[in-house]
Design a protein around this motif. Structure first.
Motif, PDB file in Angstrom:
ATOM      1  N   GLU A  95       5.232   0.104   7.727  1.00 45.16           N
ATOM      2  CA  GLU A  95       4.296  -0.966   7.381  1.00 45.16           C
ATOM      3  C   GLU A  95       4.886  -1.885   6.315  1.00 45.16           C
ATOM      4  N   GLU A  96       4.523  -3.152   6.388  1.00 45.94           N
ATOM      5  CA  GLU A  96       5.038  -4.114   5.394  1.00 45.94           C
ATOM      6  C   GLU A  96       4.205  -4.126   4.120  1.00 45.94           C
ATOM      7  N   GLU A  97       2.996  -3.533   4.209  1.00 46.18           N
ATOM      8  CA  GLU A  97       2.128  -3.484   3.022  1.00 46.18           C
ATOM      9  C   GLU A  97       1.851  -2.023   2.684  1.00 46.18           C
ATOM     10  N   ILE A  98       1.870  -1.730   1.394  1.00 44.64           N
ATOM     11  CA  ILE A  98       1.631  -0.345   0.954  1.00 44.64           C
ATOM     12  C   ILE A  98       0.578  -0.331  -0.154  1.00 44.64           C
ATOM     13  N   ILE A  99      -0.484   0.425   0.078  1.00 43.38           N
ATOM     14  CA  ILE A  99      -1.477   0.658  -0.982  1.00 43.38           C
ATOM     15  C   ILE A  99      -0.983   1.911  -1.710  1.00 43.38           C
ATOM     16  N   PHE A 100      -0.628   1.772  -2.986  1.00 38.56           N
ATOM     17  CA  PHE A 100      -0.087   2.913  -3.743  1.00 38.56           C
ATOM     18  C   PHE A 100      -1.120   3.321  -4.781  1.00 38.56           C
ATOM     19  N   VAL A 101      -1.609   4.571  -4.691  1.00 39.75           N
ATOM     20  CA  VAL A 101      -2.624   5.054  -5.645  1.00 39.75           C
ATOM     21  C   VAL A 101      -2.186   6.399  -6.219  1.00 39.75           C
ATOM     22  N   PRO A 102      -2.689   6.833  -7.406  1.00 35.02           N
ATOM     23  CA  PRO A 102      -3.412   6.016  -8.366  1.00 35.02           C
ATOM     24  C   PRO A 102      -2.522   5.423  -9.470  1.00 35.02           C
ATOM     25  N   ASP A 103      -1.222   5.723  -9.514  1.00 38.32           N
ATOM     26  CA  ASP A 103      -0.449   5.308 -10.698  1.00 38.32           C
ATOM     27  C   ASP A 103       0.192   3.925 -10.507  1.00 38.32           C
ATOM     28  N   GLN A 104      -0.344   2.964 -11.225  1.00 43.66           N
ATOM     29  CA  GLN A 104       0.181   1.600 -11.125  1.00 43.66           C
ATOM     30  C   GLN A 104       1.625   1.525 -11.654  1.00 43.66           C
ATOM     31  N   CYS A 105       1.941   2.336 -12.668  1.00 47.21           N
ATOM     32  CA  CYS A 105       3.297   2.302 -13.244  1.00 47.21           C
ATOM     33  C   CYS A 105       4.316   2.840 -12.242  1.00 47.21           C
ATOM     34  N   LEU A 106       4.046   4.008 -11.667  1.00 47.45           N
ATOM     35  CA  LEU A 106       4.967   4.562 -10.671  1.00 47.45           C
ATOM     36  C   LEU A 106       5.047   3.618  -9.469  1.00 47.45           C
ATOM     37  N   GLY A 107       3.900   3.061  -9.090  1.00 47.37           N
ATOM     38  CA  GLY A 107       3.869   2.114  -7.967  1.00 47.37           C
ATOM     39  C   GLY A 107       4.761   0.906  -8.236  1.00 47.37           C
ATOM     40  N   SER A 108       4.710   0.352  -9.458  1.00 52.00           N
ATOM     41  CA  SER A 108       5.555  -0.807  -9.805  1.00 52.00           C
ATOM     42  C   SER A 108       7.020  -0.401  -9.790  1.00 52.00           C
ATOM     43  N   TYR A 109       7.291   0.815 -10.269  1.00 57.34           N
ATOM     44  CA  TYR A 109       8.678   1.317 -10.280  1.00 57.34           C
ATOM     45  C   TYR A 109       9.214   1.377  -8.846  1.00 57.34           C
ATOM     46  N   VAL A 110       8.415   1.940  -7.936  1.00 60.17           N
ATOM     47  CA  VAL A 110       8.827   2.077  -6.529  1.00 60.17           C
ATOM     48  C   VAL A 110       8.995   0.687  -5.896  1.00 60.17           C
ATOM     49  N   ALA A 111       8.073  -0.218  -6.214  1.00 57.37           N
ATOM     50  CA  ALA A 111       8.080  -1.562  -5.606  1.00 57.37           C
ATOM     51  C   ALA A 111       9.385  -2.310  -5.872  1.00 57.37           C
ATOM     52  N   GLN A 112      10.002  -2.062  -7.024  1.00 59.98           N
ATOM     53  CA  GLN A 112      11.276  -2.733  -7.348  1.00 59.98           C
ATOM     54  C   GLN A 112      12.371  -2.472  -6.312  1.00 59.98           C
ATOM     55  N   PHE A 113      12.304  -1.258  -5.699  1.00 61.38           N
ATOM     56  CA  PHE A 113      13.339  -0.885  -4.727  1.00 61.38           C
ATOM     57  C   PHE A 113      13.054  -1.450  -3.337  1.00 61.38           C
ATOM     58  N   LEU A 114      11.846  -2.011  -3.160  1.00 59.27           N
ATOM     59  CA  LEU A 114      11.462  -2.550  -1.849  1.00 59.27           C
ATOM     60  C   LEU A 114      10.878  -3.951  -2.015  1.00 59.27           C
ATOM     61  N   PRO A 115      11.705  -4.920  -2.450  1.00 56.04           N
ATOM     62  CA  PRO A 115      11.171  -6.252  -2.724  1.00 56.04           C
ATOM     63  C   PRO A 115      10.615  -6.945  -1.481  1.00 56.04           C
ATOM     64  N   GLU A 116      11.005  -6.459  -0.293  1.00 56.97           N
ATOM     65  CA  GLU A 116      10.535  -7.091   0.945  1.00 56.97           C
ATOM     66  C   GLU A 116       9.110  -6.672   1.309  1.00 56.97           C
ATOM     67  N   LYS A 117       8.578  -5.649   0.610  1.00 54.48           N
ATOM     68  CA  LYS A 117       7.241  -5.152   0.949  1.00 54.48           C
ATOM     69  C   LYS A 117       6.210  -5.610  -0.065  1.00 54.48           C
ATOM     70  N   LYS A 118       4.953  -5.686   0.394  1.00 59.38           N
ATOM     71  CA  LYS A 118       3.860  -6.039  -0.520  1.00 59.38           C
ATOM     72  C   LYS A 118       3.180  -4.743  -0.977  1.00 59.38           C
ATOM     73  N   PHE A 119       3.083  -4.576  -2.283  1.00 58.63           N
ATOM     74  CA  PHE A 119       2.427  -3.387  -2.830  1.00 58.63           C
ATOM     75  C   PHE A 119       1.046  -3.756  -3.367  1.00 58.63           C
ATOM     76  N   ILE A 120       0.053  -2.975  -3.005  1.00 60.31           N
ATOM     77  CA  ILE A 120      -1.295  -3.145  -3.550  1.00 60.31           C
ATOM     78  C   ILE A 120      -1.469  -1.991  -4.538  1.00 60.31           C
ATOM     79  N   LEU A 121      -1.642  -2.364  -5.815  1.00 64.11           N
ATOM     80  CA  LEU A 121      -1.586  -1.352  -6.882  1.00 64.11           C
ATOM     81  C   LEU A 121      -2.837  -1.367  -7.748  1.00 64.11           C
ATOM     82  N   PRO A 122      -3.839  -0.559  -7.406  1.00 65.00           N
ATOM     83  CA  PRO A 122      -4.998  -0.484  -8.307  1.00 65.00           C
ATOM     84  C   PRO A 122      -4.596   0.134  -9.652  1.00 65.00           C
ATOM     85  N   LYS A 123      -5.480  -0.052 -10.664  1.00 62.45           N
ATOM     86  CA  LYS A 123      -5.052   0.224 -12.046  1.00 62.45           C
ATOM     87  C   LYS A 123      -5.198   1.667 -12.538  1.00 62.45           C
ATOM     88  N   GLY A 124      -4.437   2.606 -11.994  1.00 61.74           N
ATOM     89  CA  GLY A 124      -4.446   3.964 -12.555  1.00 61.74           C
ATOM     90  C   GLY A 124      -3.245   4.132 -13.472  1.00 61.74           C
TER      91      GLY A 124
END
Ligand code: 13P
Ligand code: SF4
Length: 301
Positions: A138-167
């Motif tokens: 999938e090109e979009e990933i809802i990553f829950v609940p850790d926004q920090c870990l989600g942002s860390y992971v997102a850096q390695f996949l700049p082509e994907k859209k991450f939806i990161l709620p605030k945990g």
């Protein structure tokens, strides 16, 4: 008889396996059969052949053990050891995010409760989260609940859209970039190792980011002699044991997870004596949740 001797004796009688996370107090790590990060402990629980698993950690870890190995009796010595980050997301919130983003895959950090795992597509721990995200088509990933870990992971996949709620993890969020700068100035020769649950601006300043087991591996294999450690202070017990010739420093005041520190050896003994506190999960939820965990294990690392 000493508490540790009583534990060993009862452990044999009950045919129990004692698992402990690296954030547990030193005395608990010292009596455990396996000390590990979340992934290593989940695997040990899944593969356990003992009748009883005593999980020295927090609730989501013991719950995961029960989901993965449902025929065993899983005990959590400190009944009130929860994880505030896991409490920051609910299954209802995940369902709402799914409705808003119908093409997105739901990737849930293992630091979540069974209801959340049951509505997720796949789980991850901090040691495999990048690989797990990379495995999703999938090109979009809802990553829950850790926004920090989600942002860390997102850096390695700049082509994907991450939806990161605030945990977030309240323990790791206490470390600030000002703390890092002060620690660097005080220990200029130290290598800085942090957990990706830290704020993104903190992770950016580090020499290395990884799970607790990955931090330990990095320190053991490094030719450096001094390290600044940006994670919960329980890990220092293991680091000092494995690397007596190296120096390890906390960043600023030490970082403590109050929930991880609720377990002690008296409670481990109590758990084995009274067979409490037993973790029970609803079968229908467990059947759904196990799929997201098994899918995680099926991704080659
Ligand atoms: P890991 O041990 O997987 O790095 O997890 C850290 C953590 O915060 C567990 O609660
Ligand atoms: Fe939860 Fe953070 Fe404690 Fe881990 S360290 S159990 S993420 S509050």
């Amino acid at each position: 008889m000493e508490v540790t001797e009583k534990i060993k004796k009862l452990q044999k009688e009950r045919n129990a396996l004692i698992l402990a996370h690296f954030y547990q107090p030193g005395e608990v790590q010292d009596i455990a059969d396996v000390v590990g990060d979340s992934l290593e402990l989940a695997k040990a629980a899944r593969d356990a052949e003992n009748d009883v698993i005593v999980f020295c950690g927090v609730r989501f870890m013991a719950e995961t053990a029960k989901i993965l190995n449902p025929d065993k009796t899983v005990l959590l010595p400190a009944i009130d050891a929860g994880c505030p980050m896991a409490d920051m997301i609910t299954a209802e919130e995940v369902m709402r995010l799914k409705e808003e983003n119908p093409n997105a895959a739901v990737l849930c950090y293992v630091n979540s409760d069974i209801e959340v795992k049951a509505v997720s597509d796949i789980c991850a721990t901090s040691s495999n989260a990048v690989k797990i995200a990379q495995s999703l088509k999938e090109e979009e990933i809802i990553f829950v609940p850790d926004q920090c870990l989600g942002s860390y992971v997102a850096q390695f996949l700049p082509e994907k859209k991450f939806i990161l709620p605030k945990g977030f993890c309240p323990t790791h969020m206490k470390i600030t970039s000002a703390d890092i700068k002060a620690a660097r100035a005080a220990k200029p020769n130290a290598r800085l190792l942090v957990h990706p649950e830290c704020a993104p601006e903190v992770v950016k300043l580090a020499d290395f980011a990884g799970s607790t087991a990955q931090i330990i591996k990095e320190a053991v294999n490094s030719s450096h002699k001094e390290f600044l450690i940006g994670t919960e202070e329980g890990i220092l017990h293991r680091l000092v044991k494995l690397c007596p010739d190296k120096k390890f420093y906390n960043i600023g005041r030490s970082q403590t997870c109050p929930n991880m520190k609720k377990t002690n050896i008296d409670l481990v003994l109590n758990a084995l004596e009274k067979m409490e506190h037993e973790i029970k999960v609803k079968e229908d939820l467990a059947k759904k949740a196990v799929k997201s965990l098994e899918r995680m294990f099926s991704v080659p690392l």
